[in-house]
Design a protein around this motif. Structure first.
Motif, PDB file in Angstrom:
ATOM      1  N   ASP A  41      -7.800  -0.085   7.558  1.00  0.00           N
ATOM      2  CA  ASP A  41      -7.916   0.790   6.390  1.00  0.00           C
ATOM      3  C   ASP A  41      -7.773   0.014   5.082  1.00  0.00           C
ATOM      4  O   ASP A  41      -7.783   0.604   4.006  1.00  0.00           O
ATOM      5  CB  ASP A  41      -6.887   1.928   6.457  1.00  0.00           C
ATOM      6  N   ARG A  42      -7.622  -1.318   5.188  1.00  0.00           N
ATOM      7  CA  ARG A  42      -7.503  -2.142   3.989  1.00  0.00           C
ATOM      8  C   ARG A  42      -8.723  -3.042   3.837  1.00  0.00           C
ATOM      9  O   ARG A  42      -9.358  -3.398   4.830  1.00  0.00           O
ATOM     10  CB  ARG A  42      -6.231  -2.998   4.057  1.00  0.00           C
ATOM     11  N   GLU A  71      -3.338  -2.881  -7.097  1.00  0.00           N
ATOM     12  CA  GLU A  71      -3.744  -4.022  -6.271  1.00  0.00           C
ATOM     13  C   GLU A  71      -2.757  -4.044  -5.114  1.00  0.00           C
ATOM     14  O   GLU A  71      -1.599  -4.446  -5.274  1.00  0.00           O
ATOM     15  CB  GLU A  71      -3.709  -5.307  -7.089  1.00  0.00           C
ATOM     16  N   LEU A  72      -3.203  -3.583  -3.943  1.00  0.00           N
ATOM     17  CA  LEU A  72      -2.299  -3.284  -2.830  1.00  0.00           C
ATOM     18  C   LEU A  72      -2.481  -4.260  -1.662  1.00  0.00           C
ATOM     19  O   LEU A  72      -3.042  -5.323  -1.814  1.00  0.00           O
ATOM     20  CB  LEU A  72      -2.513  -1.834  -2.394  1.00  0.00           C
ATOM     21  N   THR A 114       0.825  -1.205   0.000  1.00  0.00           N
ATOM     22  CA  THR A 114       0.000   0.000   0.000  1.00  0.00           C
ATOM     23  C   THR A 114       0.860   1.256   0.000  1.00  0.00           C
ATOM     24  O   THR A 114       0.546   2.228  -0.697  1.00  0.00           O
ATOM     25  CB  THR A 114      -0.932  -0.009   1.231  1.00  0.00           C
ATOM     26  N   ALA A 115       1.955   1.248   0.756  1.00  0.00           N
ATOM     27  CA  ALA A 115       2.820   2.428   0.838  1.00  0.00           C
ATOM     28  C   ALA A 115       3.396   2.785  -0.528  1.00  0.00           C
ATOM     29  O   ALA A 115       3.372   3.954  -0.938  1.00  0.00           O
ATOM     30  CB  ALA A 115       3.941   2.185   1.843  1.00  0.00           C
ATOM     31  N   VAL A 116       3.901   1.792  -1.247  1.00  0.00           N
ATOM     32  CA  VAL A 116       4.464   2.056  -2.574  1.00  0.00           C
ATOM     33  C   VAL A 116       3.353   2.446  -3.548  1.00  0.00           C
ATOM     34  O   VAL A 116       3.530   3.340  -4.385  1.00  0.00           O
ATOM     35  CB  VAL A 116       5.243   0.827  -3.087  1.00  0.00           C
ATOM     36  N   GLY A 117       2.203   1.804  -3.445  1.00  0.00           N
ATOM     37  CA  GLY A 117       1.080   2.139  -4.316  1.00  0.00           C
ATOM     38  C   GLY A 117       0.652   3.579  -4.164  1.00  0.00           C
ATOM     39  O   GLY A 117       0.375   4.273  -5.156  1.00  0.00           O
TER      40      GLY A 117
END
Length: 480
Positions: free
Chosen positions: A409-410, A254-255, A234-237
């Motif tokens: 949060d996911r 797609e995280l 998620t951080a890189v996304g």
């Protein structure tokens, strides 16, 4: 076609090239040994790949759907013909058991079969007009050049899920594989070359970890790239998403996941245990849709834990994925192993009990682990685990567990086991995730849409909806 030799050069514009940055090593996580060295591409190499894809797009976009379908079917057949070789390479660079690697190659091939058929079904529509002098229709057209950034945990499957849809829609591709697992991406490029995919339509640009940010930035900021598709953290996304704003390109992400796995009192315990095993320990727990937080009702808690521990003892075998009978390979690299070990130690220090495992077994191997007494505020319950660790959390009521499941949060996937029909509908609709498994621990298939809610990403992959990411909907109004 033979893929017996490892391919180590970049594939740009139909030719195999050295990287301007020299080479970088690829290691076998099972042994720690260097497998080979791969072309370390620079931004200049990437620019050439983008240009090749852009030039190829001018003709590829005009190929007929039947021509694209024929090529996609050829890729499917070539992947299956070379399944054993690709699977061996996958196991060597990723560490997953050979049987799982072979399954992943077949899974990858299924997407080329699916989108070979779906490319002929990119239907538009006719729109009834309120004006007698107008006729209105819609058509779908390809977006353009697609940047594809793939992860290390399913390096051929995630590549296939993206590239098959992109090619079917009429897009060309620039693929940046994960630095841990570039070899199967290069093998895929050889497959494309062998079946006659036109020059420039598929390009593979590997790079070392030190160049990842530069390469990612250029893919985001290049005006010649029209969609960026990424699978990863998620951080890189989020970082990639923020960088794409300057060019307003389409983004498909797609995280990370944080999947709840819930066992209700009415669950069939045999089915629930089997589902836990496949959902938690497939790919040594290194999947984005793995069971991350396992919630078990207090009335069946002790039985579930006892049976799961015994099943882990009898079914899980740790070792080199190339060895017969092994179904638990190593963690991908030292960085991930240390992260996993730290979370387990913090959770145990906070009061959780170790039932099985709980420690490294040397090298990059981590013992399959079962922890009880886990609470929602502990480290393993608050982070994506990405390893063979099953934290068990006790709950009392449906309302309580649904609330706990959604407190994240996911929202990629969620699972629950119940034979109460009313509860099945309530919980399936209440879980804030993009995919729900009801009495089922394996979700992914080419026919169904894959994607999540909240911080787990944007867009869908696979299914008929997978083409939407790589096409634009155009409205045409005729005056008559």
């Amino acid at each position: 076609m033979s893929l017996q030799e490892l391919l180590t050069k970049a594939y740009i514009g139909g030719s195999w090239r050295a990287g301007r940055g020299g080479t970088f090593p690829v290691y076998d996580p099972a042994t720690g040994e260097e497998i080979t060295r791969v072309a370390d591409c620079t931004v200049e190499d990437l620019d050439e790949a983008i240009e090749a894809a852009s030039e190829a797009y001018s003709s590829w976009r005009h190929t007929t759907v039947k021509q694209r379908a024929t090529l996609l079917h050829k890729i499917q057949v070539a992947l299956l013909d070379n399944k054993d070789t690709i699977a061996t390479t996958l196991t060597r660079e990723n560490g997953k058991p050979k049987a799982e690697a072979a399954g992943e190659v077949m899974f990858a091939a299924s997407f080329f079969e699916w989108f070979a058929e779906e490319t002929r079904r990119q239907y538009g529509e006719t729109i009834p007009s309120a004006a007698a002098t107008k006729r209105m229709i819609t058509v779908r057209q390809p977006v353009g050049v697609a940047a594809v950034i793939t992860p290390w945990n399913f390096p051929i499957a995630m590549l296939a899920r993206k590239v098959s849809a992109a090619l079917a829609a009429g897009c060309t591709c620039v693929i940046k594989p994960a630095e841990d697992t570039p070899l199967v991406a290069l093998a895929f490029a050889k497959v494309c070359e062998s079946v006659g995919v036109p020059v420039g339509v598929v390009n593979v640009v590997p790079c070392s970890r030190g160049r990842v940010q530069q390469i990612g930035s250029r893919l985001c900021e290049s005006p010649k790239v029209h969609i960026l598709s990424f699978t990863g953290s998620t951080a890189v996304g989020k970082w990639l998403y923020s960088r794409c704003g300057s060019t307003l390109k389409k983004v498909s992400l797609e995280l990370g996941g944080d999947a709840p796995f819930i066992v209700f009192p009415s669950a069939n315990m045999d089915t629930a245990i089997a589902g836990t095993m496949v959902c938690k320990f497939r790919n040594t727990g290194q999947t984005c849709v793995t069971a991350n937080r396992i919630f078990v009702h207090e009335s069946v808690y002790e039985e579930f834990v006892s049976r799961l521990a015994k099943t882990m003892d009898s079914e899980l075998k740790v070792g080199n994925g190339l060895d017969l009978g092994v179904n638990q390979g190593p963690i991908i690299n030292q960085r991930q192993l240390e992260r996993l070990d730290k979370m387990v130690r913090e959770t145990v220090s906070a009061g959780a009990q170790v039932v099985r495992g709980g420690a490294s077994q040397g090298g990059l191997y981590y013992a399959p682990t079962l922890l009880t007494g886990v609470t929602p505020d502990m480290a393993l319950a608050k982070n994506e685990i990405f390893g063979p660790v099953a934290p068990i959390i006790k709950f009392s009521t449906e309302e309580e567990v649904v609330s706990l499941a959604n407190t994240t949060d996911r929202g990629l996937a969620g699972y629950f086991y119940s034979n109460d029909l009313s509860q099945v509908w309530r919980v399936a609709e209440a879980l804030e995730v993009g995919m729900v498994g009801v009495n089922e621990g394996l979700l992914s298939t080419c026919e169904a849409p894959f994607g999540g809610f909240k911080h787990s990403g944007l867009g869908k992959e696979g299914s008929k909806h997978g083409l939407d990411e790589y096409s634009n909907l155009k409205y045409i109004c005729f005056g008559v």
